[in-house]
Write an enzyme that holds these catalytic residues in place. Structure first.
Site: not given
Length: 533
Positions: A78, A165, A189
């Site tokens: 990420k 997210s 997330s």
């Protein structure tokens, strides 16, 4: 590993034909397939913000340890974790950091590399982790690859979000672009995108995995997350990364880890082990408050099927109550926004961040810096980040501090206490006892409930479906089932439990702090019983 959905294959075949056979032949077949898939499908799904070239991946593979537990595994990272490759900037999906190249690497990334993992690229996300649909990215939205597809791509009127997210991580794993992916989880997330994309998403116990080198959003909530298609992959990566890190001030102490291992080891011994699919002695609670009015009825049949399966394997499933759940969402957004206001203060164009090019007044230093900060942050941060920073500033103001921030912290402690009240294993963070107490009829080993209130929302909802304010409210409501575990710092994992109208839905299992491996063992039983296949 599970193979790609067949409708994607024509895209993959067309793109992979442009790769050099000489390079691909030097990579393990699984790593080569993931690399080709990532380059083929990323233009469609936008799961990565940056991807290494085949030559760069080959170099990384050849320099990786050959005897590592994750040797040759393809890894997505990420874009909130610092990496040092020149081709992989660390941007947090924000214009503010679009040109940032980190001089150091996150601890968890280093541990994955040392175990033989090969990083393919940085995955898309909501800016600084703020969002539940991956719509708040400087690089554009990540799309969900898990639904009905046409040979040329996604059916136009069925484009759905990947979730946020960590939408890029979930989309990349679901589409076969990487074997596992690092994510982050502040209030859901990792778990929410995993539910939307039909993969596994683990939020470990707070403090078990090092946050050093992860750009902070809310320091008391942020956790390193993991996404994978098989629980064995997640368990292996978790084992590689777990451990105390002196560089991370929020890293759990060795003493807490030892107490947790002892308590959870004692508790696990009470479960029948004569068969790998026998859960006799295990008690699972279903909290009544986790079925709010916003929950779509279409999710319930798959959830009931999962409950029936657990019962057929010998587990006892009982109702429990966590009364403060309804107050969790408000408390979460106050605490997270307040901490974000502190953590993101450094991005001012002087210490960190892209500096505004607006002409400044020729006056004293203070008068010059004030408009520089304002212009830089107005241009560098997206609207959602600005909104949360303003909320955080208000919550910490003198007039609102007692009524908002302190009240939110009180709610948070109440939620922790309620979780501790229903779990049969005491919290290793509040006890030095190393022997699990005698099981109580009113206590449970794990909690089970839906991960999300619906399938993944449409990327572009019909304009007549709801007002803008209702759509904005819906984006926050999506977190309603995931934030309580985050507030309490507990391990939680989203498991695929079925499909609705062709799109995945997930169930969330929550355990006591430090019981991450027990949680993964339970998911392994469910996986072997056919859940998520």
């Amino acid at each position: 590993m599970k193979s790609l959905h067949s409708p994607i294959s024509p895209l993959l075949r067309r793109a992979s034909s442009t790769f050099s056979p000489a390079i691909l032949s030097q990579l393990p077949s699984e790593l080569a397939d993931s690399l080709a898939t990532a380059h083929a499908l990323n233009p469609t799904f936008n799961a990565f913000t940056s991807i290494l070239s085949p030559t760069e991946v080959l170099k990384a593979y050849q320099s990786s340890p050959k005897g590592g537990r994750l040797h040759g595994w393809s890894v997505g990272v990420k874009d909130v974790f610092c990496t040092t490759e020149s081709g992989l900037r660390t941007t947090a999906a924000s214009r503010m950091l679009e040109n940032y190249e980190s001089p150091f690497e996150a601890t968890v990334v280093t541990k994955l590399r040392n175990a033989g993992g090969v990083v393919l690229g940085k995955t898309n996300m909501d800016e600084f982790g703020m969002g539940s649909a991956n719509l708040n990215s400087h690089f554009g939205a990540a799309l969900n690859p898990a639904g009905a597809l046409a040979s040329s791509g996604i059916v136009s009127n069925q484009k759905r979000v990947a979730g946020g997210s960590s939408g890029g991580s979930a989309a990349a794993v679901a589409a076969g672009m990487c074997r596992i992916a690092l994510a982050s989880d502040t209030g859901g997330s990792t778990r929410l995108p995993a539910s939307y994309c039909g993969v596994l998403g683990l939020k470990p116990s707070y403090g078990l995995l090092s946050r050093w080198g992860m750009i902070a959003y809310a320091s008391s909530l942020d956790c390193v997350g993991l996404v994978g298609r098989e629980v064995g992959d997640i368990a292996a990566a978790f084992d590689v990364m777990e451990g105390y890190d002196e560089k991370d001030p929020t890293s759990a102490s060795e003493k807490s880890r030892d107490v947790a291992n002892s308590l959870h080891g004692q508790a696990a011994s009470s479960v029948e082990t004569s068969s790998p699919t026998n859960l006799t002695g295990l008690k699972i609670g279903i909290p009544s408050e986790y079925f709010p009015s916003e929950l779509s009825p279409s999710v319930l049949p798959a959830f009931r099927n999962l409950v029936s399966l657990l019962q057929s394997l010998g587990a006892a499933v009982v109702p429990v109550s966590l009364p403060s759940t309804t107050r969790a969402l408000g408390a979460y957004y106050i605490i997270a926004s307040a901490e974000a206001g502190s953590n993101l203060a450094r991005f001012d164009g002087v210490r960190f961040g892209t500096r505004s090019s607006t002409d400044l007044p020729q006056s004293g230093e203070e008068e010059r810096l004030r408009p520089l900060y304002a212009e830089t942050r107005s241009q560098g941060f997206g609207k959602e980040v600005q909104k949360r920073l303003l909320l955080g500033a208000h919550a910490l103001s003198a007039d609102a501090f007692n009524n908002y921030y302190l009240q939110a912290q009180t709610v948070r402690q109440t939620i922790r206490d309620e979780f501790n009240r229903v779990f049969s294993t005491p919290s290793p963070l509040t006890t030095t006892i190393t022997t699990a107490p005698t099981p109580s009829a009113s206590k449970v080993d794990f909690l089970l409930h839906p991960t999300s209130i619906s399938i993944a929302p449409l990327l572009n909802p019909p304009s007549s479906a709801s007002s803008t304010s209702e759509q904005d409210r819906s984006s926050y409501i999506q977190d309603i089932l995931s934030v309580p575990a985050s507030l309490a710092g507990l391990p939680a994992i989203s498991v695929p439990m079925g499909r609705v109208d062709g799109w995945p839905v997930g169930a969330q299992l929550v355990g006591q702090w430090g019981g991450d491996r027990r949680l993964l063992e339970l998911v392994k039983v469910l996986e072997e019983a056919g859940v998520g296949k």
